[in-house]
Enzyme design. Structure first.
Site, PDB file in Angstrom:
ATOM      1  N   SER A 124       0.837  -1.201   0.000  1.00 46.24           N
ATOM      2  CA  SER A 124       0.000   0.000   0.000  1.00 46.24           C
ATOM      3  C   SER A 124       0.867   1.245   0.000  1.00 46.24           C
ATOM      4  O   SER A 124       1.984   1.243   0.548  1.00 46.24           O
ATOM      5  CB  SER A 124      -0.857  -0.025   1.262  1.00 46.24           C
ATOM      6  OG  SER A 124      -1.452   1.228   1.473  1.00 46.24           O
ATOM      7  N   TYR A 149      -2.131  -1.203  10.902  1.00 44.42           N
ATOM      8  CA  TYR A 149      -2.341  -1.711   9.539  1.00 44.42           C
ATOM      9  C   TYR A 149      -1.139  -1.357   8.656  1.00 44.42           C
ATOM     10  O   TYR A 149      -0.579  -2.206   7.962  1.00 44.42           O
ATOM     11  CB  TYR A 149      -3.633  -1.118   8.949  1.00 44.42           C
ATOM     12  CG  TYR A 149      -3.751  -1.328   7.452  1.00 44.42           C
ATOM     13  CD1 TYR A 149      -4.044  -2.576   6.934  1.00 44.42           C
ATOM     14  CD2 TYR A 149      -3.535  -0.270   6.552  1.00 44.42           C
ATOM     15  CE1 TYR A 149      -4.119  -2.783   5.556  1.00 44.42           C
ATOM     16  CE2 TYR A 149      -3.617  -0.463   5.188  1.00 44.42           C
ATOM     17  CZ  TYR A 149      -3.907  -1.723   4.694  1.00 44.42           C
ATOM     18  OH  TYR A 149      -3.977  -1.918   3.339  1.00 44.42           O
ATOM     19  N   LYS A 153       1.929  -3.799   6.653  1.00 41.17           N
ATOM     20  CA  LYS A 153       2.376  -3.755   5.251  1.00 41.17           C
ATOM     21  C   LYS A 153       3.889  -3.512   5.202  1.00 41.17           C
ATOM     22  O   LYS A 153       4.608  -4.153   4.441  1.00 41.17           O
ATOM     23  CB  LYS A 153       1.635  -2.649   4.479  1.00 41.17           C
ATOM     24  CG  LYS A 153       0.135  -2.896   4.330  1.00 41.17           C
ATOM     25  CD  LYS A 153      -0.155  -4.154   3.527  1.00 41.17           C
ATOM     26  CE  LYS A 153      -1.632  -4.437   3.397  1.00 41.17           C
ATOM     27  NZ  LYS A 153      -1.916  -5.789   2.874  1.00 41.17           N
ATOM     28  N   PHE A 178      -2.325   2.630  -4.741  1.00 41.65           N
ATOM     29  CA  PHE A 178      -2.784   3.939  -4.285  1.00 41.65           C
ATOM     30  C   PHE A 178      -4.274   3.783  -3.924  1.00 41.65           C
ATOM     31  O   PHE A 178      -4.576   2.914  -3.119  1.00 41.65           O
ATOM     32  CB  PHE A 178      -2.382   5.021  -5.300  1.00 41.65           C
ATOM     33  CG  PHE A 178      -0.911   5.324  -5.090  1.00 41.65           C
ATOM     34  CD1 PHE A 178       0.071   4.388  -5.431  1.00 41.65           C
ATOM     35  CD2 PHE A 178      -0.505   6.472  -4.435  1.00 41.65           C
ATOM     36  CE1 PHE A 178       1.419   4.613  -5.135  1.00 41.65           C
ATOM     37  CE2 PHE A 178       0.839   6.709  -4.150  1.00 41.65           C
ATOM     38  CZ  PHE A 178       1.792   5.768  -4.495  1.00 41.65           C
TER      39      PHE A 178
END
Ligand code: NAD
Ligand code: UFG
Length: 342
Positions: A124, A149, A153, A178
């Protein structure tokens, strides 16, 4: 070649399954349905006229993964399965670290056991630090995540790149998405968030259909052309096609490569609202409220590396994204569920 798609019943996963099938790949899905509905996969099958091999279960279940690899000849894995709600991750950090990190650790352990080492991971733009210049290239600074979160990632990227450094036969693509929005042109598959949407586009479509009274625009005093936040919105079908390009790349190379999947263009919240209203001829009442904690003013990609190495570029316009999001919402006012209590 068969592709194992973890989290394939979800929003991005279902669109990617469709594009994979249409490109001639076989698709095997594992999903525990914690944030999705199996109807998405039935609809992908109906749209393509092709079958998906579906296993309902958790990616952290090592024995199930071993069975899936034994029963199917898998050539590449796309790992979408994960929890993704930023606010929820702040309230339930352990659940997020457990789900998002252990799913990757168990998956790569079993891939190691069976000797299939081609992996595409859903990362992300959230891994980029807030203090970078725009547009963001893959070499921009990462870290300083503001929520669990984002850290999952970031940490998963570290785990996978470390594995590629240690063992030269791994091939990993880290895809930094994105802001995916929109839906397949058929209006049969799309985004179906549970409860009150956190993200802008599903909130807009639910206001437009009358499920929510009005949109709250989080701040109009940012240093942007109209004062509202600017993001790089990408059509989910373009994003899905980026995964097909990444499958080709991953199966022809080794090592760890990072790619931005974005358009390279930023639009403000008010651009989104105005385009949505104009293209669909529907009203989206809104009010300006305070900034949302953790938001940044502007975020958009430099997608040049994806164009050069993956041969992939986005094709859909903002008008397409708004039209397709509304087509999905108006054909499925309550998403995949027939229940109107949401
Ligand atoms: P989604 O929630 O629609 O899909 C995720 C799927 O994974 C769901 O079907 C869920 O049931 C499944 N799942 C979760 N944990 C699982 C587990 N342990 N075992 C098996 N299945 C499990 O989300 P999405 O928007 O399609 O996102 C897919 C991936 O892309 C996620 O990893 C997400 O973090 C990442 N991503 C999404 C966005 C976005 O804005 N949608 C942006 C950047 C990255
Ligand atoms: N916004 C509103 N009102 C809303 C929802 C959002 O004004 O009801 C604004 C936000 O303030 C922001 C923009 O709309 O300026 C986009 O917000 P989203 O919540 O849709 O998306 P974010 O850019 O905040 O984050 C999303 C995902 C993250 C992911 C990131 C980059 O939620 O998980 O994109 O990929 F990391």
């Amino acid at each position: 070649m068969n592709i194992l798609v973890t989290g394939g019943a979800g929003y991005i996963g279902s669109h990617t399954c469709l594009e994979l099938l249409e490109s001639g790949y076989g698709v095997v899905v594992i999903d525990n349905l914690c944030n999705s509905n199996p109807k998405s996969l039935e609809r992908v099958e109906a749209l393509t006229g092709k079958k998906i091999t579906f296993y309902e279960g958790d990616v952290r279940d090592e024995a199930l993964l071993q069975r899936i690899f034994a029963e199917n000849q898998i050539g590449c894995c796309i790992h979408f399965a994960g929890l993704k709600a930023v606010g929820e991750s702040v309230a339930q950090p352990w659940r997020y670290y457990d789900n998002n990190l252990n799913s990757t650790l168990v998956l790569t352990k079993v891939m190691q056991q069976v000797g299939m080492k081609n992996l595409i991971f859903s990362s992300s733009a959230t891994v980029y630090s807030a203090d970078n210049e725009m547009p963001l290239s893959e070499t921009a600074k990462t870290g300083n995540c503001t929520n669990p979160y984002g850290w999952t990632k970031y940490m998963t990227e570290q785990i996978l790149s470390g594995m590629c450094t240690a063992e030269k036969d791994w091939s990993v693509c880290l895809l930094r998405y994105f802001n995916p929005i929109g839906a397949h042109k058929s209006g049969l598959i799309g985004e179906d968030p549970r409860g009150i949407p956190n993200n802008l586009m599903p909130y807009i479509t639910q206001v437009a259909i009358g499920r929510r009274e009005q949109l709250s625009v989080y701040g109009n005093d940012y240093d942007t052309p109209d004062g509202t936040g600017v993001r790089d919105y990408i059509h989910v079908v373009d994003l899905a096609k980026g995964h097909v390009a990444a499958v080709k790349y991953t199966t022809q190379h080794t090592g760890c490569e990072v790619f931005n999947l974005g358009t390279g263009v930023g639009y403000s919240v008010l651009d989104m609202v105005n385009t949505f209203q104009e293209i669909n001829n529907v009203a989206v009442p809104y009010q300006i409220v305070d900034r949302r904690p953790g938001d940044i003013a502007t975020c958009y990609a430099n997608p040049a590396k994806s164009a050069a190495l993956l041969g992939w570029k986005t094709q859909e316009t903002l008008a397409d994204m708004c039209r397709d999001a509304w087509n999905w919402q108006s054909k499925n006012p309550h998403g995949y569920s027939e229940d109107s209590q949401s």
